[in-house]
Write a protein that holds these residues in place. Structure first.
Motif, PDB file in Angstrom:
ATOM      1  N   THR A  12       0.843  -1.189   0.000  1.00 41.57           N
ATOM      2  CA  THR A  12       0.000   0.000   0.000  1.00 41.57           C
ATOM      3  C   THR A  12       0.885   1.249   0.000  1.00 41.57           C
ATOM      4  OG1 THR A  12      -0.093   0.146   2.402  1.00 41.57           O
ATOM      5  CG2 THR A  12      -1.781  -1.193   1.319  1.00 41.57           C
ATOM      6  N   ASP A  13       0.315   2.358  -0.420  1.00 39.44           N
ATOM      7  CA  ASP A  13       1.081   3.606  -0.452  1.00 39.44           C
ATOM      8  C   ASP A  13       1.514   4.023   0.950  1.00 39.44           C
ATOM      9  OD1 ASP A  13       0.930   3.838  -3.207  1.00 39.44           O
ATOM     10  OD2 ASP A  13      -0.895   5.040  -3.151  1.00 39.44           O
ATOM     11  N   LEU A  14       0.657   3.801   1.932  1.00 39.85           N
ATOM     12  CA  LEU A  14       0.986   4.151   3.312  1.00 39.85           C
ATOM     13  C   LEU A  14       2.160   3.316   3.824  1.00 39.85           C
ATOM     14  CD1 LEU A  14       0.280   5.786   5.830  1.00 39.85           C
ATOM     15  CD2 LEU A  14      -1.327   3.986   6.440  1.00 39.85           C
ATOM     16  N   LEU A  15       2.154   2.036   3.523  1.00 39.55           N
ATOM     17  CA  LEU A  15       3.240   1.168   3.952  1.00 39.55           C
ATOM     18  C   LEU A  15       4.542   1.557   3.269  1.00 39.55           C
ATOM     19  CD1 LEU A  15       4.098  -1.286   5.629  1.00 39.55           C
ATOM     20  CD2 LEU A  15       3.600  -2.683   3.626  1.00 39.55           C
ATOM     21  N   LYS A  17       5.386   4.492   2.279  1.00 38.41           N
ATOM     22  CA  LYS A  17       5.839   5.740   2.904  1.00 38.41           C
ATOM     23  C   LYS A  17       6.498   5.455   4.254  1.00 38.41           C
ATOM     24  CE  LYS A  17       4.259  10.243   4.389  1.00 38.41           C
ATOM     25  NZ  LYS A  17       3.144  11.108   4.665  1.00 38.41           N
ATOM     26  N   LYS A  18       5.890   4.564   5.053  1.00 38.66           N
ATOM     27  CA  LYS A  18       6.448   4.214   6.366  1.00 38.66           C
ATOM     28  C   LYS A  18       7.845   3.626   6.233  1.00 38.66           C
ATOM     29  CE  LYS A  18       2.544   2.142   8.049  1.00 38.66           C
ATOM     30  NZ  LYS A  18       1.853   1.181   8.893  1.00 38.66           N
ATOM     31  N   ILE A  19       8.008   2.726   5.265  1.00 43.31           N
ATOM     32  CA  ILE A  19       9.313   2.075   5.068  1.00 43.31           C
ATOM     33  C   ILE A  19      10.352   3.091   4.642  1.00 43.31           C
ATOM     34  CG2 ILE A  19      10.580   0.430   3.638  1.00 43.31           C
ATOM     35  CD1 ILE A  19       8.000  -1.290   3.639  1.00 43.31           C
ATOM     36  N   ILE A  20      10.004   3.951   3.714  1.00 48.58           N
ATOM     37  CA  ILE A  20      10.970   4.934   3.209  1.00 48.58           C
ATOM     38  C   ILE A  20      11.378   5.918   4.305  1.00 48.58           C
ATOM     39  CG2 ILE A  20      11.232   6.862   1.588  1.00 48.58           C
ATOM     40  CD1 ILE A  20       9.504   5.152  -0.382  1.00 48.58           C
ATOM     41  N   GLU A  21      10.444   6.279   5.184  1.00 46.14           N
ATOM     42  CA  GLU A  21      10.735   7.245   6.249  1.00 46.14           C
ATOM     43  C   GLU A  21      11.407   6.633   7.478  1.00 46.14           C
ATOM     44  OE1 GLU A  21       7.022   9.167   7.043  1.00 46.14           O
ATOM     45  OE2 GLU A  21       7.118  10.366   5.210  1.00 46.14           O
ATOM     46  N   ALA A  46      10.570   0.954  -5.577  1.00 48.06           N
ATOM     47  CA  ALA A  46      10.309   0.402  -6.909  1.00 48.06           C
ATOM     48  C   ALA A  46       8.814   0.471  -7.210  1.00 48.06           C
ATOM     49  CB  ALA A  46      10.784  -1.044  -6.980  1.00 48.06           C
ATOM     50  N   ASP A  47       8.479   0.462  -8.467  1.00 46.53           N
ATOM     51  CA  ASP A  47       7.081   0.535  -8.880  1.00 46.53           C
ATOM     52  C   ASP A  47       6.408  -0.832  -8.906  1.00 46.53           C
ATOM     53  OD1 ASP A  47       7.077   3.269  -9.151  1.00 46.53           O
ATOM     54  OD2 ASP A  47       7.722   3.200 -11.240  1.00 46.53           O
ATOM     55  N   LYS A  48       7.144  -1.874  -8.558  1.00 48.38           N
ATOM     56  CA  LYS A  48       6.587  -3.220  -8.598  1.00 48.38           C
ATOM     57  C   LYS A  48       5.946  -3.589  -7.265  1.00 48.38           C
ATOM     58  CE  LYS A  48      10.593  -4.937  -9.810  1.00 48.38           C
ATOM     59  NZ  LYS A  48      11.616  -5.916 -10.150  1.00 48.38           N
ATOM     60  N   PRO A  49       4.970  -4.495  -7.270  1.00 48.12           N
ATOM     61  CA  PRO A  49       4.369  -4.960  -6.012  1.00 48.12           C
ATOM     62  C   PRO A  49       5.376  -5.748  -5.186  1.00 48.12           C
ATOM     63  CG  PRO A  49       3.291  -5.969  -7.923  1.00 48.12           C
ATOM     64  CD  PRO A  49       4.362  -5.084  -8.431  1.00 48.12           C
ATOM     65  N   PHE A  50       5.209  -5.735  -3.873  1.00 51.46           N
ATOM     66  CA  PHE A  50       6.098  -6.490  -2.997  1.00 51.46           C
ATOM     67  C   PHE A  50       5.325  -6.982  -1.782  1.00 51.46           C
ATOM     68  CE2 PHE A  50       6.241  -2.246  -1.288  1.00 51.46           C
ATOM     69  CZ  PHE A  50       6.306  -2.426   0.077  1.00 51.46           C
ATOM     70  N   THR A  51       5.915  -7.911  -1.058  1.00 52.74           N
ATOM     71  CA  THR A  51       5.349  -8.412   0.191  1.00 52.74           C
ATOM     72  C   THR A  51       6.426  -8.334   1.261  1.00 52.74           C
ATOM     73  OG1 THR A  51       5.984 -10.682  -0.300  1.00 52.74           O
ATOM     74  CG2 THR A  51       3.774 -10.018  -0.952  1.00 52.74           C
ATOM     75  N   LEU A  52       6.015  -8.411   2.500  1.00 51.06           N
ATOM     76  CA  LEU A  52       6.942  -8.401   3.625  1.00 51.06           C
ATOM     77  C   LEU A  52       6.817  -9.700   4.410  1.00 51.06           C
ATOM     78  CD1 LEU A  52       6.331  -4.845   5.111  1.00 51.06           C
ATOM     79  CD2 LEU A  52       8.273  -5.581   3.757  1.00 51.06           C
ATOM     80  N   ASN A  53       7.920 -10.123   4.993  1.00 53.73           N
ATOM     81  CA  ASN A  53       7.844 -11.239   5.927  1.00 53.73           C
ATOM     82  C   ASN A  53       7.035 -10.786   7.135  1.00 53.73           C
ATOM     83  OD1 ASN A  53       9.477 -12.765   4.289  1.00 53.73           O
ATOM     84  ND2 ASN A  53      11.352 -12.207   5.373  1.00 53.73           N
ATOM     85  N   SER A  54       6.369 -11.716   7.784  1.00 52.05           N
ATOM     86  CA  SER A  54       5.489 -11.357   8.893  1.00 52.05           C
ATOM     87  C   SER A  54       6.249 -10.690  10.031  1.00 52.05           C
ATOM     88  CB  SER A  54       4.738 -12.584   9.401  1.00 52.05           C
ATOM     89  OG  SER A  54       5.643 -13.564   9.853  1.00 52.05           O
ATOM     90  N   ARG A  59       7.383  -5.737  13.234  1.00 54.56           N
ATOM     91  CA  ARG A  59       8.318  -4.735  13.757  1.00 54.56           C
ATOM     92  C   ARG A  59       8.007  -3.349  13.210  1.00 54.56           C
ATOM     93  NH1 ARG A  59      13.570  -6.845  16.206  1.00 54.56           N
ATOM     94  NH2 ARG A  59      12.789  -8.824  16.954  1.00 54.56           N
ATOM     95  N   LEU A  60       7.614  -3.276  11.959  1.00 56.03           N
ATOM     96  CA  LEU A  60       7.260  -1.992  11.366  1.00 56.03           C
ATOM     97  C   LEU A  60       6.030  -1.417  12.060  1.00 56.03           C
ATOM     98  CD1 LEU A  60       8.214  -0.108   9.115  1.00 56.03           C
ATOM     99  CD2 LEU A  60       6.644  -1.270   7.584  1.00 56.03           C
ATOM    100  N   ASP A  61       5.050  -2.265  12.362  1.00 53.22           N
ATOM    101  CA  ASP A  61       3.858  -1.819  13.087  1.00 53.22           C
ATOM    102  C   ASP A  61       4.215  -1.379  14.506  1.00 53.22           C
ATOM    103  OD1 ASP A  61       2.291  -2.341  10.881  1.00 53.22           O
ATOM    104  OD2 ASP A  61       1.665  -4.324  11.597  1.00 53.22           O
TER     105      ASP A  61
END
Length: 70
Positions: A12-15, A17-21, A46-54, A59-61
């Motif tokens: 998502t765009d919000l996610l 943004k969180k990662i980049i910041e 990147a402009d491609k879709p991605f997933t994160l490990n749980s 940890r990001l949350d």
């Protein structure tokens, strides 16, 4: 032909943004390596879709909640 399995996307765009910041120092304090965040940031930019490990998503949350309480 449709794929039989489509996984849940985390990009998502919000996610993104969180990662980049996310500062490397904060990520390191939470027990992760700088390299992990580096690759997450590359995927987020990147402009491609991605997933994160749980465990990375958890940890990001956790970091987001810490920042919100500060």
């Amino acid at each position: 032909m449709k794929p039989s399995y489509v996984g849940k996307r985390d990009d998502t765009d919000l996610l993104r943004k969180k990662i980049i910041e996310m500062p490397y120092t904060e990520w390191k304090k939470m027990g992760f390596s700088k390299g992990t965040l580096h690759y997450m940031k590359q995927n987020a930019k990147a402009d491609k879709p991605f997933t994160l490990n749980s465990h990375n998503k958890e940890r990001l949350d956790k970091w987001e909640k810490l920042v919100a309480n500060s």
